[in-house]
Each structure stands twice: as C-alpha cells, then as structure tokens.
Enzyme design. Structure first.
Site, PDB file in Angstrom:
ATOM      1  N   TRP A 123      -3.361 -54.744 -16.555  1.00  0.00           N
ATOM      2  CA  TRP A 123      -1.979 -54.321 -16.752  1.00  0.00           C
ATOM      3  C   TRP A 123      -1.929 -52.798 -16.504  1.00  0.00           C
ATOM      4  O   TRP A 123      -2.782 -52.057 -17.003  1.00  0.00           O
ATOM      5  CB  TRP A 123      -1.524 -54.641 -18.192  1.00  0.00           C
ATOM      6  CG  TRP A 123      -0.215 -54.011 -18.505  1.00  0.00           C
ATOM      7  CD1 TRP A 123       1.014 -54.451 -18.111  1.00  0.00           C
ATOM      8  CD2 TRP A 123      -0.003 -52.798 -19.230  1.00  0.00           C
ATOM      9  NE1 TRP A 123       1.978 -53.576 -18.541  1.00  0.00           N
ATOM     10  CE2 TRP A 123       1.391 -52.547 -19.239  1.00  0.00           C
ATOM     11  CE3 TRP A 123      -0.847 -51.890 -19.869  1.00  0.00           C
ATOM     12  CZ2 TRP A 123       1.953 -51.444 -19.853  1.00  0.00           C
ATOM     13  CZ3 TRP A 123      -0.282 -50.784 -20.480  1.00  0.00           C
ATOM     14  CH2 TRP A 123       1.109 -50.571 -20.483  1.00  0.00           C
TER      15      TRP A 123
ATOM     16  N   ASP B  53      17.931 -53.437 -18.391  1.00  0.00           N
ATOM     17  CA  ASP B  53      16.658 -54.124 -18.634  1.00  0.00           C
ATOM     18  C   ASP B  53      16.699 -54.851 -19.975  1.00  0.00           C
ATOM     19  O   ASP B  53      17.773 -55.155 -20.515  1.00  0.00           O
ATOM     20  CB  ASP B  53      15.511 -53.089 -18.534  1.00  0.00           C
ATOM     21  CG  ASP B  53      14.206 -53.687 -18.065  1.00  0.00           C
ATOM     22  OD1 ASP B  53      13.506 -54.292 -18.887  1.00  0.00           O
ATOM     23  OD2 ASP B  53      13.876 -53.560 -16.868  1.00  0.00           O
TER      24      ASP B  53
ATOM     25  N   ARG C 207       2.398 -60.687 -26.532  1.00  0.00           N
ATOM     26  CA  ARG C 207       3.597 -59.870 -26.773  1.00  0.00           C
ATOM     27  C   ARG C 207       4.561 -60.610 -27.713  1.00  0.00           C
ATOM     28  O   ARG C 207       5.762 -60.672 -27.492  1.00  0.00           O
ATOM     29  CB  ARG C 207       4.305 -59.531 -25.456  1.00  0.00           C
ATOM     30  CG  ARG C 207       5.079 -58.222 -25.536  1.00  0.00           C
ATOM     31  CD  ARG C 207       6.064 -58.067 -24.396  1.00  0.00           C
ATOM     32  NE  ARG C 207       6.665 -56.747 -24.397  1.00  0.00           N
ATOM     33  CZ  ARG C 207       7.800 -56.451 -23.808  1.00  0.00           C
ATOM     34  NH1 ARG C 207       8.460 -57.349 -23.130  1.00  0.00           N
ATOM     35  NH2 ARG C 207       8.282 -55.241 -23.852  1.00  0.00           N
TER      36      ARG C 207
ATOM     37  N   LYS D 112      16.303 -59.007 -12.472  1.00  0.00           N
ATOM     38  CA  LYS D 112      14.860 -58.738 -12.584  1.00  0.00           C
ATOM     39  C   LYS D 112      14.313 -59.874 -13.441  1.00  0.00           C
ATOM     40  O   LYS D 112      14.725 -60.051 -14.585  1.00  0.00           O
ATOM     41  CB  LYS D 112      14.649 -57.388 -13.262  1.00  0.00           C
ATOM     42  CG  LYS D 112      13.178 -57.034 -13.513  1.00  0.00           C
ATOM     43  CD  LYS D 112      13.086 -55.596 -14.016  1.00  0.00           C
ATOM     44  CE  LYS D 112      11.698 -55.241 -14.504  1.00  0.00           C
ATOM     45  NZ  LYS D 112      11.679 -53.923 -15.173  1.00  0.00           N
TER      46      LYS D 112
ATOM     47  N   ASP E  91      11.334 -61.281 -15.318  1.00  0.00           N
ATOM     48  CA  ASP E  91      10.081 -60.772 -15.891  1.00  0.00           C
ATOM     49  C   ASP E  91       9.243 -61.921 -16.462  1.00  0.00           C
ATOM     50  O   ASP E  91       9.752 -63.033 -16.694  1.00  0.00           O
ATOM     51  CB  ASP E  91      10.449 -59.765 -16.993  1.00  0.00           C
ATOM     52  CG  ASP E  91       9.378 -58.707 -17.225  1.00  0.00           C
ATOM     53  OD1 ASP E  91       8.251 -58.875 -16.730  1.00  0.00           O
ATOM     54  OD2 ASP E  91       9.679 -57.712 -17.913  1.00  0.00           O
ATOM     55  N   MET E  92       7.990 -61.671 -16.742  1.00  0.00           N
ATOM     56  CA  MET E  92       7.094 -62.691 -17.324  1.00  0.00           C
ATOM     57  C   MET E  92       5.938 -61.935 -17.977  1.00  0.00           C
ATOM     58  O   MET E  92       5.078 -61.404 -17.305  1.00  0.00           O
ATOM     59  CB  MET E  92       6.608 -63.587 -16.183  1.00  0.00           C
ATOM     60  CG  MET E  92       5.922 -64.847 -16.582  1.00  0.00           C
ATOM     61  SD  MET E  92       4.197 -64.610 -16.972  1.00  0.00           S
ATOM     62  CE  MET E  92       3.436 -64.702 -15.380  1.00  0.00           C
ATOM     63  N   ASN E  93       5.957 -61.896 -19.308  1.00  0.00           N
ATOM     64  CA  ASN E  93       5.114 -60.918 -19.992  1.00  0.00           C
ATOM     65  C   ASN E  93       3.944 -61.452 -20.799  1.00  0.00           C
ATOM     66  O   ASN E  93       3.483 -60.781 -21.735  1.00  0.00           O
ATOM     67  CB  ASN E  93       5.995 -60.047 -20.896  1.00  0.00           C
ATOM     68  CG  ASN E  93       6.720 -59.000 -20.069  1.00  0.00           C
ATOM     69  OD1 ASN E  93       6.105 -58.229 -19.352  1.00  0.00           O
ATOM     70  ND2 ASN E  93       8.029 -59.003 -20.135  1.00  0.00           N
TER      71      ASN E  93
ATOM     72  N   CYS F 169       8.772 -59.720 -11.622  1.00  0.00           N
ATOM     73  CA  CYS F 169       8.040 -58.764 -12.444  1.00  0.00           C
ATOM     74  C   CYS F 169       7.152 -59.580 -13.368  1.00  0.00           C
ATOM     75  O   CYS F 169       7.524 -60.675 -13.784  1.00  0.00           O
ATOM     76  CB  CYS F 169       9.047 -57.943 -13.253  1.00  0.00           C
ATOM     77  SG  CYS F 169       8.286 -56.768 -14.383  1.00  0.00           S
TER      78      CYS F 169
ATOM     79  N   ASP G  34       3.652 -51.461 -14.214  1.00  0.00           N
ATOM     80  CA  ASP G  34       4.312 -50.736 -15.305  1.00  0.00           C
ATOM     81  C   ASP G  34       3.833 -49.297 -15.369  1.00  0.00           C
ATOM     82  O   ASP G  34       4.358 -48.508 -16.153  1.00  0.00           O
ATOM     83  CB  ASP G  34       4.030 -51.430 -16.644  1.00  0.00           C
ATOM     84  CG  ASP G  34       5.086 -52.482 -16.943  1.00  0.00           C
ATOM     85  OD1 ASP G  34       6.089 -52.541 -16.221  1.00  0.00           O
ATOM     86  OD2 ASP G  34       4.891 -53.256 -17.899  1.00  0.00           O
TER      87      ASP G  34
HETATM   88  C1  DGJ Z   1       7.705 -55.452 -18.649  1.00  0.00           C
HETATM   89  C2  DGJ Z   1       8.248 -54.874 -17.384  1.00  0.00           C
HETATM   90  O1  DGJ Z   1       7.223 -54.646 -16.476  1.00  0.00           O
HETATM   91  C3  DGJ Z   1       9.016 -53.610 -17.706  1.00  0.00           C
HETATM   92  O2  DGJ Z   1       9.480 -53.010 -16.524  1.00  0.00           O
HETATM   93  C4  DGJ Z   1      10.159 -53.964 -18.607  1.00  0.00           C
HETATM   94  O3  DGJ Z   1      11.066 -54.790 -17.939  1.00  0.00           O
HETATM   95  C5  DGJ Z   1       9.646 -54.637 -19.859  1.00  0.00           C
HETATM   96  N1  DGJ Z   1       8.801 -55.759 -19.548  1.00  0.00           N
HETATM   97  C6  DGJ Z   1      10.784 -55.103 -20.725  1.00  0.00           C
HETATM   98  O4  DGJ Z   1      10.347 -55.805 -21.802  1.00  0.00           O
END
Ligand code: DGJ
Length: 733
Positions: free
Chosen positions: A205, A372, A449, A482, A484-486, A532, A554
């Site tokens: 990351w 965001d 997360r 956008k 996202d997938m965290n 993302c 990031d």
């Molecule tokens: C991870 C993304 O890479 C960031 O740019 C942002 O959108 C955050 N998540 C938001 O939780």
C-alpha cells in the site's frame, strides 16, 4: 493474414508486424510451442525448426516416456502448448482436473483447428477487443480427452498492426460425469534457455509497482495473489528480459493477465535450462465444478515480445490498453482536470466547505469536483456505514443532487466516491443482511479497515448494488465516480453456495464484480469511472475494461510517485494513471516539494488536485492556474504520445521522462532531481524518438537544437538541489 497454417508440416505461424508465435502439432496429437520472438516468414518441418532438446533428451534421466507416441518421448522434454498433469511432464502445468473416479490425469490430444477473422469476446470476462474483424485473426485449437470427454479450446489472437498475441481457454465438459477443475491457467510459452531475468512489479500500500529483477534459477519463481484482488503486493504483469536488455535493446517478453483476482504469474526452469513462462488464475484454493455440458472460460493472457528492449514493449502495451481494452466515451477524449477533497478534508466536511473548495477550484480552471468518502450514512470515520448508500443530511442538507447542482452552477462537473463491494458491521445493511458478506459459518470474520466484503459471488447481492447505485446515478447529476475497494479477502466462503462449490467463491466474486461494472457502464455511459483500491491495489488489465482510469497510489508525494509511476509505466499507459497534486508537507511522507514539481509528476498521468486550493499562497495559486492551462494544452502528448523512460529513479538520482506526440512534432521532457548533492556530477540526458535531421525549438527559451545533437550528444544537467524539476517543450521546426 496474420495466421498461416502449413498443412504439410502441421505448423501454425501467428504473425504480427514484427513477431511470430509458432506452434507445431507433434505426431498429429500434441500442440507444442516452437517459437515466440522475431517474425519468422516461412515454416518448415518440425524437426528443422525445433532443437529444444527433444531429440537429445527423448528419454530424460528418470523421466517416463509416453507410450501414446510412436517415438515414446518424455513429455517433460517437450515445450508443451497445453501442459497437463499426470503423464510425465513434471513442470508446473496449465491444466489439472479431477474426474469422477478420483483420478487427476488428463490426456488432451489435438482434434483440429479453425482460423477466422476477428476476435471473439470472452463470456463474462474482460478482454482486449477489435473494432473490425480485419484487425486480427484468431486461431482455435481443439483438444479432447477420449476417456473423460473433456474438450479444450485454446484460442489465440494475433493482431495485424500491433505486436500482440492474446490467448484464452475454454474447457468443456462433454463427458458423462462431473469434472472438478483444480488449475486452469491462461497460457504459457517456452524458451529454450534460461538466460533471462524475471522482471516483476512488487510493492505495498502506498508503494506500488516498484520494478524488481532477478536472474532465473532452476525451479519455480513466481508472483501471486491470494488476496482476492490482484493487489498492491504483486502485479500479474511480468517480463522475461535477456541479460543485456535495456530500454532500447535486448529481448523482452511481456505477459499480463486480464484479471483482477487471485493470480499466479511465473516461470519454471527445468534441469536442462529450459524455461516455461505462465500466467493464470491462482490454482491455490481454487476449484470449479463443471457439470455435464458446462464450460469454463479462463481470463485472457496478453503477450508482447520486443526485440529492442523495454521501451518498445511498453509502447505496445500502452497503445493496446488505451485503444483496445479501455472502452466508452472517454477512451478517445481528454478527461476533465479534477479536484478531489480527500486529502483536503478527509471525513471532516459539510456542504459549505465543499462548495468553498469548489469555488476556488473553478477559479483556478479545475473542471470536475469529486466528493470522496464520508457523504453517506453515519460515516464520520472509517468504522461505519459502508453499504448505507443514502446521503448524510447533517453534512449535506440538500442531498447529493442539491450539492451537484451547486457545483454545476460554478461551472464544474460533479463526481462522487463509492465503495460498493464493502459492508461495515455498523451499518443498516449489515443489520438486515448479516449473511451478505464473504464468511465461513462458525468462523470469526476478520476485519480490514474495520470492514467486511460483500459477497459478490451472489446474484442477489450484485443486483442489489446495481439497483442502489443506478438509483443514485439517475437522481443527481453525477458525471464521474470513484469506485474504491479498501481491503483484501479472508475467510472466503459464501452463505448460499453448496459445499462442493465453496472453492469457486473467489472467482465467482470476480465474475459478479465484472457483471456489476458492465451493467453500470452500459446504463450510464456518460459517467467517467475511476477505479481505486487503497490507491493502486487492483491496478490490472481486468479493471481497464471497465474503468477509464485508476488511482495509482495513496502516496501522493512527488518523489515517491516517480518510482510508482515509472514502475507502473512498464505495463500500463499514462492515461489510466490517476495522478494528483497534493498539499505539503506531504501527508504520507512529510516531504516538502514545490508546487511545480508536484504538477510535473502528475502531468504524466490523469491530472488533478487533492488539496484545498484556498490554502495556497497567491503565487502558488497563480501557478495552479498556469498548470491547468499547460496541461490542457499538452495532455494529449502525455497520453497519446510515446513515453521514453530516459532515466530511471530505480537506477539514477534523477528521473527523466520524454513524451513524443503522435504526430512527432511536439516533445516534452521532464527532468526530476531526486536527492540534491553539492558539486553534483553532470547527468547526460540523451533524447529518443526524434528525427535526426530536424531542428527543435525550445518553447520556453527559444533555443534551437538539432535532433541528432539531442539524441547523440544530449543535454547536460546537474542535480544539486533536492526534489527540483524542469520541463522542456520542444517543437519540431
Ligand atoms: C482509499 C483511497 O485510495 C483514497 O483516495 C480515499 O478515497 C480513501 N480510500 C477514502 O476512504
């Protein structure tokens, strides 16, 4: 006619402008890989083309001989096009299945072929494409296992005007009983020696795709993901590069996979120094039950060979991804300069704050405002609300549509962040559907997360997401999202799949995700879609069939980004790399760089800002206005031109990128010093891709240079100041 079949010798020659992929049918039964590399114009008898050692190693020491062949050869001596397990090939196979009687041996022999114009789609999976059948030809080889009834279609496409060969497989259960697929890779090639480095792009990351080279050694070397996403850690894209390979010379074989889930890409070098390069879905923890009459498609493997180094290979991938993988309205047009509020506010915003940020952005010339994370449910930090995709009225009393209207009135487009694959334990959605996440009954559910992953292997979950998002998209003027997938997967299991299909969950998830993305893309073709995954954690060819661009990392620091974007550029074009100017000291590494250096790094991607422009000094704000004007004038050179990596941050104390426009009339050179040193030695910067006999004028200084001087004598620069940069615009006179 890129595919030639020599009937007499049973040789297929797949030709692209500069390369050939040659397949022979050994003893009329077994497809073998004869050559991949420089173009071969004629075909010959197999024995006159192949000296892979099977003459000499017919019976390798302690290897068994297959009695299915007249000359009883050891399969492990053959460069097999579709290696299976069980009959004497001891290298990593591309196919391994289990049959009703418990056996795992497959004998798949050649039955015939078909050659046709064009390139078919792969049902349910992303793939490169053609716009007209005259762009490429496809060869299908048909194999069959007489005992089990399993049939295989190996499908290759050779492009007429680009040095690209693609390959995918369809497995058909034409027998009478169930087949369990345990490993079905997407392709392999064989090289007769091991004089190569394996080049791969590993990271973490905020440190994605750093280039790594390692010499081949006997045995297996691979990169893989078991995370349910291609991941930050390794990328499916790998190269084999001859020892002397540089940007401009040497043999380079690129192999990438059009897939976003668990993969394995690697090499197996045998004891006779022969190399097998392969890629596909990671066989670990994978199983697929194929009922009678069913078929299974593998993702596509995309191969590029260059006889003159990395640069040429990269250019071929860049053009392919930009023009024949990316789709939709934004493929051919320049995209709006955006400002994203994430690093400006994190979760701490309300409508007034966003509108104020937007006003300043509009004043600077920004074209799209992206809101965001944090606009929905009770989302004030990352502990709650994923899945509750309804607006937080405390922050945004006029809803998303009200905010979008205000942003639009300022002359900006409006974009919105989502993380649609996730669910928070603290959410209304989880209260209602605790079984909608990936999990295994009776086991605890690991958190990443603070969140869980929705089970996209389920149709009902995917349909729910499609309808929920469609509703939001249809009720506000959203022109960008956008996605996202965290977090990565753990405890992979689905509440509704039977036990004998549980190991299908991770791949079914990908098929579900692709269906959701395909449906939304078709329903809302005007929406610019950026992918993302905590930055670039799913930056792969599968994603670019759906997403116009992807947030590269990031880490927004201008120096760190030179490494990340340089590594990424080996396999992926600049026009898919989201790249923003952020505040200093940088939020990830606390480094301070000047605003022009930050912008110059970001120009080499899809340009934007990630800060509150209202907090800049008036000089910096003026610079921002100039940057946007500059970028809008030259973005097509960065995106459609050829990129040359003149100096690599991985090897030098300087990064130099050169972009030559499609018409070759404009050349942009970006020079970045990494660590300043007093009395720094001079760097010689020799440009590439110019016309030797032409003169070029530097737009900023008016100075004129000849092409041959720029390319052969070069520019001289010193690097005595930390993190400084320079940009040159050269116009052919
Ligand atoms: C991870 C993304 O890479 C960031 O740019 C942002 O959108 C955050 N998540 C938001 O939780």
């Amino acid at each position: 006619m890129p595919i030639i079949y020599d009937e007499k010798n049973k040789i297929f020659n797949l030709q692209t402008p500069n390369t050939s992929y040659v397949i022979g049918i050994y003893e009329n039964k077994l497809p073998i890989h004869i050559h991949y590399g420089k173009r071969i114009n004629k075909t010959y008898n197999i024995d006159d083309m192949v000296d892979f050692g099977f003459r000499y190693y017919r019976g390798e020491g302690f290897s068994v001989r297959s009695v299915d062949f007249d000359d009883a050869i050891s399969l492990t001596a053959l460069p097999l096009e579709f290696p299976t397990y069980g009959s004497g090939d001891y290298r990593t196979p591309v196919f391994h299945a289990q049959y009703e009687d418990g056996s795992t041996i497959s004998k798949l022999y050649y039955e015939g072929y078909n050659i046709y114009d064009g390139k078919p789609k792969i049902d349910g999976l992303p793939a490169t494409y053609v716009e007209s059948d005259s762009e490429a030809q496809t060869l299908e080889l048909y194999l069959k296992d007489e005992l089990t009834g399993v049939k295989v279609v190996i499908r290759y496409t050779a492009y007429n005007d680009r040095d690209v060969i693609t390959r995918s497989h369809t497995i058909i259960n034409d027998g009478n009983s169930v087949v369990k697929l345990k490993n079905v890779m997407s392709g392999c090639i064989h090289l007769p020696d091991m004089d190569y480095d394996l080049v791969q792009f590993s990271g973490q990351w905020a440190r994605e795709r750093h280039i790594e080279k390692s010499p081949l050694s006997h045995g297996k070397q691979s990169v893989e993901s078991l995370r349910g996403a291609s991941s930050h850690i390794f990328n499916p894209f790998v190269c084999l590069a001859s020892k002397n390979a540089t940007e401009d010379c040497g043999d380079v074989y690129g192999m990438n996979l059009v897939y976003s889930g668990n993969f394995e890409s690697g090499v197996y070098v045998d004891t006779h120094n022969r190399t097998r390069l392969y890629t596909g879905i990671n066989p670990f923890d994978f199983e697929w039950k194929l009922d009678k009459g069913e078929c299974f498609n593998t993702p596509e493997c995309v191969m590029v060979y260059s006889d003159s180094g990395f640069s040429k290979m990269s250019h071929t991938y860049h053009k392919l991804i930009s023009n024949r993988l990316c789709r939709g309205k934004y493929r051919d047009i320049e995209r709006p300069v955006l400002l994203n509020n994430w690093e400006a506010t994190y979760f701490n915003f309300d409508e007034e704050k966003i509108v104020n940020i937007a006003k300043k952005a509009a004043e600077a010339g920004v074209e799209l405002l992206v809101l965001d994370d944090g606009w929905f449910g009770e989302r004030n930090d990352d502990h709650t609300s994923l899945g509750d995709w309804f607006v937080n009225k405390e922050k945004l009393p006029n809803g998303i549509s009200g905010l979008a209207e205000k942003i639009n009135k300022l002359g900006l487009k409006f974009g919105l962040w989502f993380e649609p694959e996730m669910i928070s334990e603290v959410s209304k959605l989880y209260d209602e559907h605790p079984d909608w996440c990936l999990h295994v009954e009776g086991r605890s559910r690991s958190l990443g997360r603070n969140q869980l992953i929705l089970d996209y292997s389920r149709d009902d979950v995917c349909d729910y997401i499609i309808e929920t998002l469609s509703d939001i998209f249809a009720n506000a003027n959203i022109e960008y999202i956008k996605w996202d997938m965290n977090r990565n997967m753990s405890e992979i299991g689905s509440a509704i799949l039977p036990a004998d299909r549980q190991r299908e969950t991770a791949h079914r998830y990908m098929l579900g995700l692709y269906r959701v993305l395909e449906t939304l893309k078709a329903r809302f073709p005007h929406i610019l879609m950026e992918g993302c995954s905590g930055g670039g954690g799913r930056f792969d060819m599968g994603m670019f069939y759906y997403f116009d661009q992807f947030w590269t990392s990031d880490d927004t620091d201008a120096v760190e980004r030179q490494f990340i974007q340089a590594g990424t550029s080996y396999g992926y074009p600049t026009n898919v790399m989201g790249a923003h100017v952020s505040a200093v000291p940088n939020h990830q590494v606390h480094r301070t760089t000047d605003i022009d250096t930050r912008a110059r790094v970001a120009y080499s991607g899809q340009f934007g800002y990630e800060l509150d422009l209202g907090l800049l000094s008036s000089e910096e704000f003026e610079s921002v206005k100039e940057q946007i004007k500059f970028y809008k004038k030259y973005s097509s050179v960065f995106h459609k031109g050829d990129m040359y990596r003149i100096k690599s941050p991985f090897e030098d104390n300087m990064t130099v990128w050169e972009f030559v426009s499609e018409d070759k009339n404009t050349v942009i050179v970006e020079i970045f010093v990494i660590k300043g040193a007093p009395s720094s030695p001079k760097f010689v910067i020799k440009l590439k891709g110019l016309e030797e006999n032409c003169m070029y004028r530097d737009e900023l200084t008016g100075r004129e240079y000849s092409g041959e001087v720029l390319m052969n004598i070069g520019l001289r620069r010193i690097g005595n100041r930390d993190y400084t940069s320079e940009i040159m615009i050269l116009k052919k006179i």
